[in-house]
Design a protein around this motif. Sequence first.
Motif, PDB file in Angstrom:
ATOM      1  N   VAL A   1      17.571 -50.882   2.334  1.00 14.61           N
ATOM      2  CA  VAL A   1      17.523 -51.189   3.762  1.00 14.61           C
ATOM      3  C   VAL A   1      18.728 -52.066   4.070  1.00 14.61           C
ATOM      4  CG1 VAL A   1      15.023 -50.946   4.035  1.00 14.61           C
ATOM      5  CG2 VAL A   1      15.958 -53.142   3.387  1.00 14.61           C
ATOM      6  N   HIS A   2      19.227 -51.938   5.292  1.00  7.56           N
ATOM      7  CA  HIS A   2      20.416 -52.701   5.658  1.00  7.56           C
ATOM      8  C   HIS A   2      20.488 -52.884   7.158  1.00  7.56           C
ATOM      9  CE1 HIS A   2      21.626 -48.554   6.274  1.00  7.56           C
ATOM     10  NE2 HIS A   2      22.603 -48.982   7.050  1.00  7.56           N
ATOM     11  N   GLU A   3      21.221 -53.890   7.547  1.00  4.66           N
ATOM     12  CA  GLU A   3      21.520 -54.116   8.954  1.00  4.66           C
ATOM     13  C   GLU A   3      22.567 -53.074   9.365  1.00  4.66           C
ATOM     14  OE1 GLU A   3      20.037 -56.403  10.862  1.00  4.66           O
ATOM     15  OE2 GLU A   3      18.852 -57.069   9.159  1.00  4.66           O
ATOM     16  N   THR A   4      22.519 -52.630  10.606  1.00  6.09           N
ATOM     17  CA  THR A   4      23.500 -51.632  11.026  1.00  6.09           C
ATOM     18  C   THR A   4      24.622 -52.225  11.881  1.00  6.09           C
ATOM     19  OG1 THR A   4      22.097 -51.034  12.901  1.00  6.09           O
ATOM     20  CG2 THR A   4      21.888 -49.708  10.896  1.00  6.09           C
ATOM     21  N   SER A   5      24.330 -53.291  12.600  1.00 10.18           N
ATOM     22  CA  SER A   5      25.342 -53.953  13.419  1.00 10.18           C
ATOM     23  C   SER A   5      25.347 -55.433  13.080  1.00 10.18           C
ATOM     24  CB  SER A   5      25.029 -53.791  14.907  1.00 10.18           C
ATOM     25  OG  SER A   5      25.032 -52.445  15.263  1.00 10.18           O
ATOM     26  N   LEU A   6      26.521 -55.942  12.778  1.00  9.78           N
ATOM     27  CA  LEU A   6      26.626 -57.333  12.349  1.00  9.78           C
ATOM     28  C   LEU A   6      27.791 -58.037  12.997  1.00  9.78           C
ATOM     29  CD1 LEU A   6      26.077 -56.821   8.552  1.00  9.78           C
ATOM     30  CD2 LEU A   6      24.523 -57.951  10.093  1.00  9.78           C
TER      31      LEU A   6
ATOM     32  N   THR B   1      27.356 -48.071   8.062  1.00 11.30           N
ATOM     33  CA  THR B   1      26.656 -46.811   7.852  1.00 11.30           C
ATOM     34  C   THR B   1      26.520 -46.591   6.357  1.00 11.30           C
ATOM     35  OG1 THR B   1      27.693 -45.925   9.838  1.00 11.30           O
ATOM     36  CG2 THR B   1      26.677 -44.337   8.343  1.00 11.30           C
ATOM     37  N   VAL B   2      25.320 -46.237   5.924  1.00  9.86           N
ATOM     38  CA  VAL B   2      25.101 -45.897   4.521  1.00  9.86           C
ATOM     39  C   VAL B   2      24.661 -44.438   4.473  1.00  9.86           C
ATOM     40  CG1 VAL B   2      23.800 -46.363   2.427  1.00  9.86           C
ATOM     41  CG2 VAL B   2      24.460 -48.253   3.916  1.00  9.86           C
ATOM     42  N   ASP B   3      25.411 -43.633   3.752  1.00 17.79           N
ATOM     43  CA  ASP B   3      25.036 -42.230   3.563  1.00 17.79           C
ATOM     44  C   ASP B   3      23.924 -42.195   2.521  1.00 17.79           C
ATOM     45  OD1 ASP B   3      24.773 -39.544   2.837  1.00 17.79           O
ATOM     46  OD2 ASP B   3      26.922 -39.155   3.078  1.00 17.79           O
ATOM     47  N   MET B   4      22.696 -42.065   2.989  1.00 18.60           N
ATOM     48  CA  MET B   4      21.555 -42.100   2.080  1.00 18.60           C
ATOM     49  C   MET B   4      21.479 -40.861   1.189  1.00 18.60           C
ATOM     50  SD  MET B   4      20.571 -45.071   2.589  1.00 18.60           S
ATOM     51  CE  MET B   4      19.090 -45.128   1.596  1.00 18.60           C
ATOM     52  N   ASN B   5      22.237 -39.813   1.522  1.00 21.28           N
ATOM     53  CA  ASN B   5      22.318 -38.653   0.636  1.00 21.28           C
ATOM     54  C   ASN B   5      23.185 -38.965  -0.578  1.00 21.28           C
ATOM     55  OD1 ASN B   5      20.700 -36.863   2.186  1.00 21.28           O
ATOM     56  ND2 ASN B   5      22.414 -36.587   3.581  1.00 21.28           N
ATOM     57  N   LEU B   6      24.110 -39.906  -0.424  1.00 17.46           N
ATOM     58  CA  LEU B   6      24.964 -40.326  -1.540  1.00 17.46           C
ATOM     59  C   LEU B   6      24.383 -41.505  -2.311  1.00 17.46           C
ATOM     60  CD1 LEU B   6      28.570 -40.230  -0.016  1.00 17.46           C
ATOM     61  CD2 LEU B   6      27.572 -38.648  -1.676  1.00 17.46           C
TER      62      LEU B   6
ATOM     63  N   GLY C   1      22.376 -50.868  -6.263  1.00 16.10           N
ATOM     64  CA  GLY C   1      22.133 -52.250  -5.884  1.00 16.10           C
ATOM     65  C   GLY C   1      23.346 -53.148  -5.873  1.00 16.10           C
ATOM     66  N   GLN C   2      24.527 -52.619  -6.099  1.00 20.96           N
ATOM     67  CA  GLN C   2      25.715 -53.466  -6.095  1.00 20.96           C
ATOM     68  C   GLN C   2      25.944 -54.094  -4.723  1.00 20.96           C
ATOM     69  OE1 GLN C   2      27.266 -54.259  -8.999  1.00 20.96           O
ATOM     70  NE2 GLN C   2      25.521 -53.078  -9.730  1.00 20.96           N
ATOM     71  N   CYS C   3      25.582 -53.368  -3.672  1.00 17.76           N
ATOM     72  CA  CYS C   3      25.727 -53.916  -2.325  1.00 17.76           C
ATOM     73  C   CYS C   3      24.784 -55.096  -2.103  1.00 17.76           C
ATOM     74  CB  CYS C   3      25.478 -52.832  -1.278  1.00 17.76           C
ATOM     75  SG  CYS C   3      23.860 -52.030  -1.393  1.00 17.76           S
ATOM     76  N   VAL C   4      23.605 -55.040  -2.692  1.00 16.84           N
ATOM     77  CA  VAL C   4      22.630 -56.120  -2.559  1.00 16.84           C
ATOM     78  C   VAL C   4      23.171 -57.394  -3.197  1.00 16.84           C
ATOM     79  CG1 VAL C   4      20.286 -56.869  -3.115  1.00 16.84           C
ATOM     80  CG2 VAL C   4      20.708 -54.479  -2.495  1.00 16.84           C
ATOM     81  N   PHE C   5      23.832 -57.265  -4.334  1.00  9.58           N
ATOM     82  CA  PHE C   5      24.427 -58.427  -5.002  1.00  9.58           C
ATOM     83  C   PHE C   5      25.608 -58.967  -4.205  1.00  9.58           C
ATOM     84  CE2 PHE C   5      22.582 -56.201  -8.768  1.00  9.58           C
ATOM     85  CZ  PHE C   5      21.644 -57.164  -9.072  1.00  9.58           C
ATOM     86  N   ALA C   6      26.403 -58.076  -3.616  1.00  8.15           N
ATOM     87  CA  ALA C   6      27.605 -58.490  -2.893  1.00  8.15           C
ATOM     88  C   ALA C   6      27.294 -59.084  -1.521  1.00  8.15           C
ATOM     89  CB  ALA C   6      28.558 -57.308  -2.741  1.00  8.15           C
TER      90      ALA C   6
END
Length: 68
Positions: free
Chosen positions: A33-38, A4-9, A14-19
């Motif tokens: 954008v992100h996957e929600t279930s992995l 879950t990504v809190d889009m209000n926060l 982009g640190q998540c994109v690099f990681a």
Amino acid sequence: MQITVDMNLCESHGQCVFAAPAVFSFDDEDHLVHETSLDEALRADVEKAAAACPVRAITVTALPTAAA
């Protein structure tokens, strides 16, 4: 696992994109954008992404299990 990504926060640092580029990316308008279930195989990368988020907008939880 569920992500879950809190889009209000989220401030699109982009640190998540690099990681975890297999999970997180930016669309053509620079919105996250992100996957929600992995699969659990990506857990280590997703946890690194969550830890790297400077505003702690990413939450990683286990998927609910079906009742027997």
